[in-house]
Design an enzyme around this catalytic site. Sequence first.
Site, mmCIF file in Angstrom:
data_model
loop_
_atom_site.group_PDB
_atom_site.id
_atom_site.type_symbol
_atom_site.label_atom_id
_atom_site.label_comp_id
_atom_site.label_asym_id
_atom_site.label_seq_id
_atom_site.Cartn_x
_atom_site.Cartn_y
_atom_site.Cartn_z
ATOM 1 N N SER A 105 0.830 -1.370 -0.098
ATOM 2 C CA SER A 105 -0.060 0.173 -0.032
ATOM 3 C C SER A 105 0.683 1.362 -0.012
ATOM 4 O O SER A 105 1.897 1.067 0.359
ATOM 5 C CB SER A 105 -1.066 0.330 1.300
ATOM 6 O OG SER A 105 -1.491 1.431 1.379
ATOM 7 N N TYR B 279 -1.562 -0.401 10.700
ATOM 8 C CA TYR B 279 -1.636 -0.648 9.060
ATOM 9 C C TYR B 279 -0.557 -0.393 8.330
ATOM 10 O O TYR B 279 -0.211 -0.890 7.638
ATOM 11 C CB TYR B 279 -3.205 0.029 8.615
ATOM 12 C CG TYR B 279 -3.178 -0.247 7.142
ATOM 13 C CD1 TYR B 279 -3.709 -1.563 6.890
ATOM 14 C CD2 TYR B 279 -3.086 0.580 6.390
ATOM 15 C CE1 TYR B 279 -3.906 -1.942 5.484
ATOM 16 C CE2 TYR B 279 -3.438 0.259 4.940
ATOM 17 C CZ TYR B 279 -3.564 -1.048 4.717
ATOM 18 O OH TYR B 279 -3.966 -1.422 3.213
HETATM 19 P P1 NDP Z 1 -11.478 -6.043 0.376
HETATM 20 O O1 NDP Z 1 -12.155 -5.748 1.791
HETATM 21 O O2 NDP Z 1 -12.440 -5.852 -0.830
HETATM 22 O O3 NDP Z 1 -10.806 -7.568 0.133
HETATM 23 C C1 NDP Z 1 -9.981 -8.067 1.098
HETATM 24 C C2 NDP Z 1 -9.847 -9.528 0.929
HETATM 25 O O4 NDP Z 1 -8.959 -9.901 1.981
HETATM 26 C C3 NDP Z 1 -11.143 -10.346 1.172
HETATM 27 O O5 NDP Z 1 -11.381 -11.134 0.126
HETATM 28 C C4 NDP Z 1 -10.993 -10.929 2.560
HETATM 29 O O6 NDP Z 1 -11.693 -12.091 2.405
HETATM 30 C C5 NDP Z 1 -9.536 -11.325 2.275
HETATM 31 N N1 NDP Z 1 -9.221 -11.633 3.880
HETATM 32 C C6 NDP Z 1 -8.880 -10.713 5.095
HETATM 33 N N2 NDP Z 1 -8.602 -11.378 5.793
HETATM 34 C C7 NDP Z 1 -8.328 -12.770 5.578
HETATM 35 C C8 NDP Z 1 -7.949 -13.816 6.154
HETATM 36 N N3 NDP Z 1 -7.467 -14.009 7.633
HETATM 37 N N4 NDP Z 1 -7.711 -15.040 5.382
HETATM 38 C C9 NDP Z 1 -7.826 -14.823 3.957
HETATM 39 N N5 NDP Z 1 -8.362 -13.968 3.349
HETATM 40 C C10 NDP Z 1 -8.532 -12.735 4.231
HETATM 41 O O7 NDP Z 1 -10.114 -5.027 0.089
HETATM 42 P P2 NDP Z 1 -9.035 -4.938 -1.039
HETATM 43 O O8 NDP Z 1 -9.400 -5.592 -2.139
HETATM 44 O O9 NDP Z 1 -9.023 -3.370 -1.328
HETATM 45 O O10 NDP Z 1 -7.814 -5.400 -0.352
HETATM 46 C C11 NDP Z 1 -6.966 -6.218 -0.864
HETATM 47 C C12 NDP Z 1 -5.436 -5.686 -0.174
HETATM 48 O O11 NDP Z 1 -5.306 -4.413 -0.731
HETATM 49 C C13 NDP Z 1 -5.117 -5.674 1.263
HETATM 50 O O12 NDP Z 1 -4.080 -6.244 1.676
HETATM 51 C C14 NDP Z 1 -5.385 -4.380 1.579
HETATM 52 O O13 NDP Z 1 -4.611 -3.707 2.480
HETATM 53 C C15 NDP Z 1 -4.643 -3.750 0.147
HETATM 54 N N6 NDP Z 1 -4.715 -2.182 -0.069
HETATM 55 C C16 NDP Z 1 -6.043 -1.935 -0.337
HETATM 56 C C17 NDP Z 1 -6.383 -0.439 -0.921
HETATM 57 C C18 NDP Z 1 -7.586 0.205 -0.952
HETATM 58 O O14 NDP Z 1 -7.743 1.448 -0.922
HETATM 59 N N7 NDP Z 1 -8.560 -0.630 -1.201
HETATM 60 C C19 NDP Z 1 -5.216 0.274 -1.097
HETATM 61 C C20 NDP Z 1 -3.852 -0.418 -0.686
HETATM 62 C C21 NDP Z 1 -3.746 -1.509 -0.284
HETATM 63 P P3 NDP Z 1 -12.664 -13.059 3.556
HETATM 64 O O15 NDP Z 1 -13.051 -11.811 4.302
HETATM 65 O O16 NDP Z 1 -13.709 -13.745 2.655
HETATM 66 O O17 NDP Z 1 -11.684 -13.887 4.229
HETATM 67 C C1 8X3 Z 2 -5.193 1.372 1.837
HETATM 68 C C2 8X3 Z 2 -4.697 3.214 1.201
HETATM 69 O O1 8X3 Z 2 -4.667 5.408 2.070
HETATM 70 O O2 8X3 Z 2 -6.241 4.208 3.099
HETATM 71 O O3 8X3 Z 2 -3.919 1.005 1.840
HETATM 72 O O4 8X3 Z 2 -4.147 3.776 3.551
HETATM 73 S S1 8X3 Z 2 -5.011 4.099 2.404
#
Ligand code: NDP
Ligand code: 8X3
Length: 255
Positions: free
Chosen positions: A139, A152
């Site tokens: 991120s 985070y």
């Molecule tokens: P979502 O919440 O849409 O997706 C997160 C996914 O992670 C879900 O499929 C969830 O599935 C899975 N997950 C969470 N905990 C677990 C676990 N213990 N075991 C297995 N799977 C898990 O968020 P995003 O797609 O946005 O996030 C994906 C990644 O991107 C994360 O690492 C997040 O930190 C990162 N990110 C997101 C940003 C944003 O602004 N959206 C920006 C930068 C990075 P389930 O609950 O079914 O287990």
């Molecule tokens: C998620 C992006 O800017 O909300 O990783 O931390 S931010």
Amino acid sequence: MALVLVTGASSGFGLATARTFAEAGHAVAIGARREERLARLAEELRSLGAPSVFARALDVTDRKSIDFFRDELADAIGVPDTLVNNAGLARGTERVADAEGIAWREMIETNLLGSLWMTRSFLPAMLERGSGHVIYVGSVAGHKGYAGGSVYCATKAGILRICEALRLETLGRGIRVTTVDPGAAETEFSIVRFSGDEAAAEKVYDGYEPLHAQDVADCVYFAATRPPHVNIDEIKVMPTAQADPWHVARTTEPS
Ligand code: NDP
Ligand code: 8X3
């Protein structure tokens, strides 16, 4: 055709990434905790053109779940060519002085330890084979801290250091290591961060166009499909309206 394993495929970036690889004709393995979503996605991936699809419940905070997933995948299809460590979350916006520590543990166990144990589980077979690609979804929060995001941000900064160490530990062994570091993207991320408060989540994306899940899937796909001699170390990708985690140009202020 490669076998690509995507964690956190039940939503957001992971789901879009799984679709992207399936459409391109790759075998796909998907894991997350919400099994019913995976079952639906597995059907879709087959219809998109994935030659084989492996879908199982996976909790990256649980080593037994990881080992079971790995062993079942090995029996069903084999060792992944690419592991996309995408599963992760932010929980809340507690400041350090007010924190209870419960969310800290959840984020560290999922984002940092979860992706480490996934790598620990799949890397030995990749090393034995002499090829493999580990892609982390980090991120922009790993590049700059912000108030309310200490832990985070720390988990995502940790991923950058883990990638550097992994590149050194696997040097000369045919292993590629990449981190894709997105800025704000509208997925279920903020709904999870605000524990189901959809109104609070929507405000995060008020007044500008955030990234879409597909934008991030495209970056993962690009990194994964370079020729074997090319390693993309890092892709940092943000909405045009965002300069860093807390500097966003909005046409309207969140109400
Ligand atoms: P979502 O919440 O849409 O997706 C997160 C996914 O992670 C879900 O499929 C969830 O599935 C899975 N997950 C969470 N905990 C677990 C676990 N213990 N075991 C297995 N799977 C898990 O968020 P995003 O797609 O946005 O996030 C994906 C990644 O991107 C994360 O690492 C997040 O930190 C990162 N990110 C997101 C940003 C944003 O602004 N959206 C920006 C930068 C990075 P389930 O609950 O079914 O287990
Ligand atoms: C998620 C992006 O800017 O909300 O990783 O931390 S931010």
